[in-house]
Design an enzyme around this catalytic site. Structure first.
Site, PDB file in Angstrom:
ATOM      1  N   ASN A 137      -4.908  10.567  -4.907  1.00 21.44           N
ATOM      2  CA  ASN A 137      -4.930  10.422  -6.470  1.00 21.44           C
ATOM      3  C   ASN A 137      -4.843  11.769  -7.343  1.00 21.44           C
ATOM      4  O   ASN A 137      -4.957  11.839  -8.471  1.00 21.44           O
ATOM      5  CB  ASN A 137      -6.029   9.716  -6.923  1.00 21.44           C
ATOM      6  CG  ASN A 137      -6.150   8.259  -6.702  1.00 21.44           C
ATOM      7  OD1 ASN A 137      -4.878   7.581  -6.528  1.00 21.44           O
ATOM      8  ND2 ASN A 137      -7.432   7.608  -6.281  1.00 21.44           N
TER       9      ASN A 137
ATOM     10  N   LYS B  30      -1.809  -1.773  -1.003  1.00 22.73           N
ATOM     11  CA  LYS B  30      -2.207  -1.952  -2.399  1.00 22.73           C
ATOM     12  C   LYS B  30      -1.046  -3.106  -3.034  1.00 22.73           C
ATOM     13  O   LYS B  30      -0.018  -2.655  -3.122  1.00 22.73           O
ATOM     14  CB  LYS B  30      -2.530  -0.699  -3.149  1.00 22.73           C
ATOM     15  CG  LYS B  30      -3.727   0.009  -2.826  1.00 22.73           C
ATOM     16  CD  LYS B  30      -3.885   0.847  -3.865  1.00 22.73           C
ATOM     17  CE  LYS B  30      -5.146   1.619  -3.435  1.00 22.73           C
ATOM     18  NZ  LYS B  30      -5.275   2.980  -4.579  1.00 22.73           N
TER      19      LYS B  30
ATOM     20  N   ARG C  52      -9.227   8.329   0.837  1.00 23.43           N
ATOM     21  CA  ARG C  52      -8.056   7.728   0.495  1.00 23.43           C
ATOM     22  C   ARG C  52      -7.726   8.260  -1.135  1.00 23.43           C
ATOM     23  O   ARG C  52      -6.839   8.412  -1.670  1.00 23.43           O
ATOM     24  CB  ARG C  52      -7.900   6.353   0.479  1.00 23.43           C
ATOM     25  CG  ARG C  52      -6.647   5.782   0.113  1.00 23.43           C
ATOM     26  CD  ARG C  52      -6.124   4.342   0.323  1.00 23.43           C
ATOM     27  NE  ARG C  52      -5.165   3.674  -0.096  1.00 23.43           N
ATOM     28  CZ  ARG C  52      -4.341   2.733   0.086  1.00 23.43           C
ATOM     29  NH1 ARG C  52      -4.943   1.717   1.096  1.00 23.43           N
ATOM     30  NH2 ARG C  52      -3.388   2.258  -0.321  1.00 23.43           N
TER      31      ARG C  52
ATOM     32  N   HIS D 109       6.423   7.428 -13.591  1.00 14.78           N
ATOM     33  CA  HIS D 109       5.220   7.540 -13.105  1.00 14.78           C
ATOM     34  C   HIS D 109       4.941   9.239 -12.377  1.00 14.78           C
ATOM     35  O   HIS D 109       4.214   9.671 -12.486  1.00 14.78           O
ATOM     36  CB  HIS D 109       4.678   6.506 -11.956  1.00 14.78           C
ATOM     37  CG  HIS D 109       3.623   6.789 -11.253  1.00 14.78           C
ATOM     38  ND1 HIS D 109       2.407   6.669 -11.781  1.00 14.78           N
ATOM     39  CD2 HIS D 109       3.364   7.082  -9.732  1.00 14.78           C
ATOM     40  CE1 HIS D 109       1.448   6.993 -10.914  1.00 14.78           C
ATOM     41  NE2 HIS D 109       1.987   7.169  -9.451  1.00 14.78           N
TER      42      HIS D 109
ATOM     43  N   GLU E  40       5.758  13.060  -5.930  1.00 19.83           N
ATOM     44  CA  GLU E  40       4.686  12.647  -5.018  1.00 19.83           C
ATOM     45  C   GLU E  40       4.990  13.198  -3.565  1.00 19.83           C
ATOM     46  O   GLU E  40       4.053  13.440  -2.980  1.00 19.83           O
ATOM     47  CB  GLU E  40       5.110  10.918  -4.679  1.00 19.83           C
ATOM     48  CG  GLU E  40       4.886  10.199  -5.918  1.00 19.83           C
ATOM     49  CD  GLU E  40       3.343   9.939  -6.325  1.00 19.83           C
ATOM     50  OE1 GLU E  40       2.209  10.455  -5.513  1.00 19.83           O
ATOM     51  OE2 GLU E  40       3.024   9.406  -7.291  1.00 19.83           O
TER      52      GLU E  40
ATOM     53  N   HIS F  19      -3.529  12.396 -10.802  1.00 17.90           N
ATOM     54  CA  HIS F  19      -3.224  11.066 -11.184  1.00 17.90           C
ATOM     55  C   HIS F  19      -4.329  10.741 -12.359  1.00 17.90           C
ATOM     56  O   HIS F  19      -3.881  10.014 -13.169  1.00 17.90           O
ATOM     57  CB  HIS F  19      -3.488   9.987 -10.101  1.00 17.90           C
ATOM     58  CG  HIS F  19      -2.140   9.797  -9.057  1.00 17.90           C
ATOM     59  ND1 HIS F  19      -1.816  10.897  -8.428  1.00 17.90           N
ATOM     60  CD2 HIS F  19      -1.601   8.658  -8.873  1.00 17.90           C
ATOM     61  CE1 HIS F  19      -0.836  10.158  -7.763  1.00 17.90           C
ATOM     62  NE2 HIS F  19      -0.478   9.108  -8.040  1.00 17.90           N
TER      63      HIS F  19
ATOM     64  N   HIS G 177      -2.336   9.503 -15.274  1.00 22.09           N
ATOM     65  CA  HIS G 177      -2.503   8.258 -16.177  1.00 22.09           C
ATOM     66  C   HIS G 177      -2.799   8.493 -17.703  1.00 22.09           C
ATOM     67  O   HIS G 177      -2.125   7.521 -18.093  1.00 22.09           O
ATOM     68  CB  HIS G 177      -3.601   7.610 -15.302  1.00 22.09           C
ATOM     69  CG  HIS G 177      -3.126   6.913 -14.072  1.00 22.09           C
ATOM     70  ND1 HIS G 177      -4.185   6.681 -12.979  1.00 22.09           N
ATOM     71  CD2 HIS G 177      -2.282   6.991 -13.306  1.00 22.09           C
ATOM     72  CE1 HIS G 177      -3.702   6.379 -11.820  1.00 22.09           C
ATOM     73  NE2 HIS G 177      -2.481   6.393 -12.069  1.00 22.09           N
TER      74      HIS G 177
ATOM     75  N   GLU H 143     -10.206   2.694  -0.073  1.00 22.47           N
ATOM     76  CA  GLU H 143     -10.473   3.914  -1.006  1.00 22.47           C
ATOM     77  C   GLU H 143     -11.899   3.863  -1.440  1.00 22.47           C
ATOM     78  O   GLU H 143     -12.126   3.934  -2.218  1.00 22.47           O
ATOM     79  CB  GLU H 143      -9.745   3.656  -2.302  1.00 22.47           C
ATOM     80  CG  GLU H 143      -9.449   4.940  -2.929  1.00 22.47           C
ATOM     81  CD  GLU H 143      -8.387   4.665  -3.962  1.00 22.47           C
ATOM     82  OE1 GLU H 143      -7.343   4.206  -3.811  1.00 22.47           O
ATOM     83  OE2 GLU H 143      -8.965   5.222  -5.237  1.00 22.47           O
TER      84      GLU H 143
ATOM     85  N   ARG I 293      -2.923 -18.523   0.695  1.00 21.01           N
ATOM     86  CA  ARG I 293      -4.039 -17.744   1.111  1.00 21.01           C
ATOM     87  C   ARG I 293      -3.563 -16.584   1.911  1.00 21.01           C
ATOM     88  O   ARG I 293      -4.412 -15.913   2.670  1.00 21.01           O
ATOM     89  CB  ARG I 293      -5.431 -18.301   1.575  1.00 21.01           C
ATOM     90  CG  ARG I 293      -5.869 -19.765   0.947  1.00 21.01           C
ATOM     91  CD  ARG I 293      -7.138 -20.267   1.605  1.00 21.01           C
ATOM     92  NE  ARG I 293      -7.423 -21.410   0.766  1.00 21.01           N
ATOM     93  CZ  ARG I 293      -7.156 -22.354   0.960  1.00 21.01           C
ATOM     94  NH1 ARG I 293      -6.318 -22.706   1.759  1.00 21.01           N
ATOM     95  NH2 ARG I 293      -7.582 -23.403   0.053  1.00 21.01           N
TER      96      ARG I 293
ATOM     97  N   LYS J 211       0.460   9.738   4.372  1.00 19.81           N
ATOM     98  CA  LYS J 211      -0.381   8.636   3.617  1.00 19.81           C
ATOM     99  C   LYS J 211      -0.839   7.749   4.881  1.00 19.81           C
ATOM    100  O   LYS J 211      -2.000   7.373   4.457  1.00 19.81           O
ATOM    101  CB  LYS J 211       0.625   7.808   2.902  1.00 19.81           C
ATOM    102  CG  LYS J 211      -0.037   6.666   2.355  1.00 19.81           C
ATOM    103  CD  LYS J 211       0.408   6.324   1.058  1.00 19.81           C
ATOM    104  CE  LYS J 211      -0.337   5.210   0.350  1.00 19.81           C
ATOM    105  NZ  LYS J 211      -0.098   4.563  -0.929  1.00 19.81           N
TER     106      LYS J 211
END
Ligand SMILES: NC(=O)c1ccc[n+]([C@@H]2O[C@H](COP(=O)([O-])OP(=O)(O)OC[C@H]3O[C@@H](n4cnc5c(N)ncnc54)[C@H](O)[C@@H]3O)[C@@H](O)[C@H]2O)c1
Length: 370
Positions: free
Chosen positions: A246, A144, A242, A266, A186, A249, A253, A238, A122, A228
């Site tokens: 993106n 994340k 936040r 990416h 980035e 993105h 994507h 987010e 956990r 960041k």
């Protein structure tokens, strides 16, 4: 000289240590946050071959008892199947509630190992030792974690903050140049969305950054991490600001998915996506500084990143790509969100802009076959 950036998240806050040669010191720095004992050192096989021994030696020197767990390098390993193997490795290594997991690798390793740490017993402590530029400036910071499913990337995951991040730019010496350049996309992103002075600094140091000059890289990683960290501290999960991270993105994507995740790294797709985002901002009349497009293009070129996505049928491809945006994981209730720039240092979210404008923005950076 090592630098320290603190991510201010109250009791979940943590330091980001940055400096040449810190890999050898990683055990000591982790030991400041976690009692020495058994830990699982997770790397892909490529990173393990380059840096695994040094990392394990540093952990041992600080009193930890690391067990190394590796998996084949690449995005195709970011699966539930690899997660099962890593959970079993935790069991075999005797990682208890007070044990720890150390991720030494790129974003794939960090996302996987972080997910294991979030779920094993956990939730146990984990430390990030990013070894790609992308992981240093982006994926290692912010908590994340997750794995992919055939239905989409990062569909299973958890927010789980590391106890510390240790970024040693010297490990980038072994990184393939294409991977390094993808990380620069980035870095450029932070220049556009964050402090305008960072964009100006990149313009003055573009050649040094493209060449991987250590002083320039360290400064770029520090500025990017600090930016960041500010966004994550303001909006950990987010729900708001936040999302500005993106930038590029939603377009990127769609380009990655269109290419079956086989054409672009990416960062490369994000670079092209940022060009499309500026185009959309101009079309919608939200771009207040028309010089931004040329400044961004000049840096993409200096970083030797791709400027267009190759297709044989640009007009139909643009329509198809616009349709893909609706399937983006970050589309909420079928609504498509774009982060668009107004000027350096100022972006805004636009939801469901007119489809013709989105199609035209895609069309603006589609090229002939490579
Ligand atoms: N968690 C987040 O916030 C976040 C943010 C952005 C991206 N990501 C994820 O990050 C992943 C991409 O990360 P990545 O680009 O670092 O990919 P990666 O981890 O696959 O690393 C890229 C390649 O470089 C190799 N490599 C890494 N470090 C090296 C080194 N120092 N020397 C030699 N080779 C080295 C790896 O073996 C791999 O082949 C994606 O899965 C993406 O979803 C996560």
């Amino acid at each position: 000289m090592a630098r320290r950036i603190d991510l201010d998240l109250g009791e979940r806050g943590y330091p980001i240590h940055l400096g040449a040669g810190l890999l050898a010191d990683a055990g000591r720095l982790i030991g400041e946050r976690l009692a020495a004992g058994p830990c699982l050192l997770v790397s892909d096989a490529t990173v393990a071959a380059h840096h695994g021994a040094a990392c394990a030696a540093g952990l041992r020197a600080a009193g930890f008892a690391p067990t190394t767990a590796t998996f084949p390098a690449g995005e195709t390993s970011k699966t539930v199947a690899t997660a099962v193997e890593l959970w079993q490795a935790c069991a075999a290594a005797g990682i208890g509630r007070d044990g720890g997991i150390v991720a030494c690798g790129g974003g794939v390793t960090g996302d996987l190992a972080g997910f294991i740490a979030a779920t094993w017993m956990r939730g146990v402590a984990f430390a990030q030792i990013p070894t790609t530029l992308l992981a240093m400036v982006d994926s290692a910071v912010g908590g994340k974690t997750g794995v992919n499913l055939p239905a989409g990337k990062n569909l299973i995951g958890a927010f789980h903050q590391p106890i510390c991040v240790i970024a040693d730019p010297l490990v980038l010496a072994t990184l393939p140049p294409r991977e390094y350049r993808a990380g620069l996309a980035e870095v450029l992103k932070y220049g556009v969305i964050g402090d305008p002075a960072f964009l100006t600094w990149q313009e003055a140091h573009a050649a040094a950054l493209a060449a991987g000059e250590p002083g320039a890289v360290e400064r770029a990683v520090a500025e990017s991490c600090a930016t960041k960290a500010r966004y994550v501290a303001a909006d950990e999960r987010e729900d708001g600001v936040r999302a500005h991270l993106n930038y590029g993105h939603t377009f990127g994507h769609a380009l990655e998915a269109e290419g079956g995740y086989a054409i672009w790294l990416h960062g490369e797709a994000i670079g092209i996506g940022m060009r499309m985002a500026v185009d959309l901002a101009r079309r919608l009349g939200v771009l207040t500084d028309p010089t931004l497009a040329a400044r961004q293009d000049a840096l993409l070129a200096a970083y030797r990143l791709p400027m267009t996505h190759p297709v044989t049928d640009p007009d139909t491809a643009a329509v198809r790509l616009a349709g893909r945006c609706r399937q983006d994981k970050k589309a909420r209730a079928g609504r498509v969100r774009f982060i668009l720039p107004r000027r350096a240092g100022e972006v805004m979210m636009v939801t469901d802009p007119p489809t013709e404008a989105v199609v035209a923005a895609f069309r603006s950076a589609l090229g002939g076959p490579r």
